[in-house]
Design a protein around this motif. Structure first.
Motif, PDB file in Angstrom:
ATOM      1  N   GLU A   6     -25.916 -60.513  -2.354  1.00 26.60           N
ATOM      2  CA  GLU A   6     -26.568 -60.572  -3.662  1.00 26.60           C
ATOM      3  C   GLU A   6     -26.766 -62.042  -4.019  1.00 26.60           C
ATOM      4  N   THR A   7     -28.014 -62.505  -3.965  1.00 29.16           N
ATOM      5  CA  THR A   7     -28.325 -63.918  -4.207  1.00 29.16           C
ATOM      6  C   THR A   7     -28.571 -64.221  -5.671  1.00 29.16           C
ATOM      7  N   SER A   8     -28.960 -63.233  -6.438  1.00 27.16           N
ATOM      8  CA  SER A   8     -29.073 -63.323  -7.892  1.00 27.16           C
ATOM      9  C   SER A   8     -28.896 -61.899  -8.402  1.00 27.16           C
ATOM     10  N   PRO A   9     -28.634 -61.716  -9.681  1.00 28.02           N
ATOM     11  CA  PRO A   9     -28.356 -60.364 -10.179  1.00 28.02           C
ATOM     12  C   PRO A   9     -29.409 -59.337  -9.762  1.00 28.02           C
ATOM     13  N   GLY A  10     -28.961 -58.352  -9.000  1.00 26.61           N
ATOM     14  CA  GLY A  10     -29.849 -57.277  -8.559  1.00 26.61           C
ATOM     15  C   GLY A  10     -30.748 -57.613  -7.387  1.00 26.61           C
ATOM     16  N   LYS A  11     -30.657 -58.838  -6.848  1.00 27.07           N
ATOM     17  CA  LYS A  11     -31.504 -59.233  -5.723  1.00 27.07           C
ATOM     18  C   LYS A  11     -30.629 -59.439  -4.487  1.00 27.07           C
ATOM     19  N   PHE A  12     -30.901 -58.657  -3.435  1.00 22.90           N
ATOM     20  CA  PHE A  12     -30.121 -58.701  -2.207  1.00 22.90           C
ATOM     21  C   PHE A  12     -30.989 -59.219  -1.068  1.00 22.90           C
TER      22      PHE A  12
ATOM     23  N   ASP B  90     -12.858 -65.620   6.734  1.00 20.91           N
ATOM     24  CA  ASP B  90     -13.390 -66.940   7.069  1.00 20.91           C
ATOM     25  C   ASP B  90     -14.700 -67.256   6.337  1.00 20.91           C
ATOM     26  N   ASP B  91     -15.136 -66.360   5.451  1.00 19.24           N
ATOM     27  CA  ASP B  91     -16.318 -66.562   4.604  1.00 19.24           C
ATOM     28  C   ASP B  91     -16.033 -65.889   3.258  1.00 19.24           C
ATOM     29  N   PRO B  92     -15.010 -66.377   2.524  1.00 17.26           N
ATOM     30  CA  PRO B  92     -14.489 -65.647   1.363  1.00 17.26           C
ATOM     31  C   PRO B  92     -15.450 -65.528   0.182  1.00 17.26           C
ATOM     32  N   ASP B  93     -16.484 -66.338   0.115  1.00 16.61           N
ATOM     33  CA  ASP B  93     -17.393 -66.286  -1.028  1.00 16.61           C
ATOM     34  C   ASP B  93     -18.504 -65.253  -0.879  1.00 16.61           C
ATOM     35  N   ALA B  94     -18.699 -64.746   0.320  1.00 21.49           N
ATOM     36  CA  ALA B  94     -19.801 -63.808   0.564  1.00 21.49           C
ATOM     37  C   ALA B  94     -19.290 -62.374   0.637  1.00 21.49           C
ATOM     38  N   ILE B  95     -19.952 -61.507  -0.110  1.00 19.02           N
ATOM     39  CA  ILE B  95     -19.728 -60.065   0.017  1.00 19.02           C
ATOM     40  C   ILE B  95     -21.016 -59.486   0.577  1.00 19.02           C
ATOM     41  N   TYR B  96     -20.937 -58.951   1.772  1.00 16.10           N
ATOM     42  CA  TYR B  96     -22.109 -58.382   2.429  1.00 16.10           C
ATOM     43  C   TYR B  96     -22.219 -56.901   2.070  1.00 16.10           C
ATOM     44  N   HIS B  97     -23.413 -56.511   1.632  1.00 12.81           N
ATOM     45  CA  HIS B  97     -23.708 -55.117   1.334  1.00 12.81           C
ATOM     46  C   HIS B  97     -24.383 -54.545   2.577  1.00 12.81           C
TER      47      HIS B  97
END
Length: 168
Positions: free
Chosen positions: A48-54, A147-154
Motif C-alpha cells: 500500500e503506497t498511499s491510502p487505498g492504492k496498492f 529483514d524488511d520490517p516496514d513493508a506489508i505485502y498484500h
C-alpha cells in the motif's frame, strides 16, 4: 424355434454377466486434510503506497505460490512456499479449516535466515477468475519479513487451473 431363441437370450445374458463382472470401480480420489486451502496459486505481492492504492513495488508480476499439507497431514497446519519466486520463503502456518483461514507470527523461514509473519490468510471457494476468466478459488494474505520490517505485502491471486493459456 423357441429353443433357439432361448439359447440366444441365454448366450446374451451370459456374455453380459461375464463382461459386466470384469468392470472395475474407479479408485476414489482422496484429498489431503488441508484441501481446499492447499494448492498451486498465481499471486501478486503489492504494498500500500498511499491510502487505498496498492502497487507491485518489486515489479514481480504474477508468481507461483504453493500451499500444502505437512508430513503429519494435520488439518491445523500448512506449508506456505514461494519456491524462491518472490522472497524465497517457506514457512509452516497455523490453519483453521472451519473458515479456510491461516496465519502465523514470526515463523522461521526454512530457506533464508529471517522470520516471516502471515496475517488474514484466507481461501475463498470460487472467489477468483483465471487469466481466461475460468471461475476458480482465490487466496489472500498479508506477509511481513523481518529483514524488511516496514513493508506489508498484500498477496492475492487465484488457484492454478493447469490450462496452458492460464499460465503466467
Amino acid at each position: 424355434m423357441k429353443r433357439i431363441k432361448l439359447l440366444y437370450v441365454a448366450a446374451f445374458l451370459t456374455a453380459w454377466a461375464t463382461l459386466s463382472s470384469c468392470e472395475k470401480d474407479a479408485p476414489e480420489v482422496e484429498y489431503t486434510s488441508t484441501y481446499p486451502v492447499s494448492g498451486e496459486w498465481w499471486v501478486t505481492y503489492k504494498v500500500e503506497t498511499s491510502p487505498g492504492k496498492f502497487e507491485d513495488v518489486e515489479n514481480a508480476g504474477y508468481t507461483a505460490l504453493l500451499t500444502y499439507n505437512t508430513a503429519a497431514n494435520k488439518p491445523t497446519e500448512i506449508w506456505v512456499d514461494d519456491h524462491g519466486n518472490f522472497r524465497d520463503f517457506k514457512i509452516k502456518s497455523g490453519l483453521q479449516m472451519s473458515n479456510l483461514s491461516f496465519s502465523v507470527t514470526d515463523a522461521s523461514n526454512i530457506n533464508v535466515d529471517n522470520k516471516v509473519s502471515i496475517a488474514n490468510g484466507k481461501v475463498i471457494k470460487d472467489g477468483g477468475l483465471s487469466r481466461t476468466k475460468i471461475k476458480t478459488d482465490s487466496i489472500y494474505f498479508q506477509v511481513k519479513f523481518s529483514d524488511d520490517p516496514d513493508a506489508i505485502y498484500h498477496v492475492s491471486g487465484h488457484r492454478r487451473t493447469g490450462f496452458p493459456e492460464d499460465q503466467f
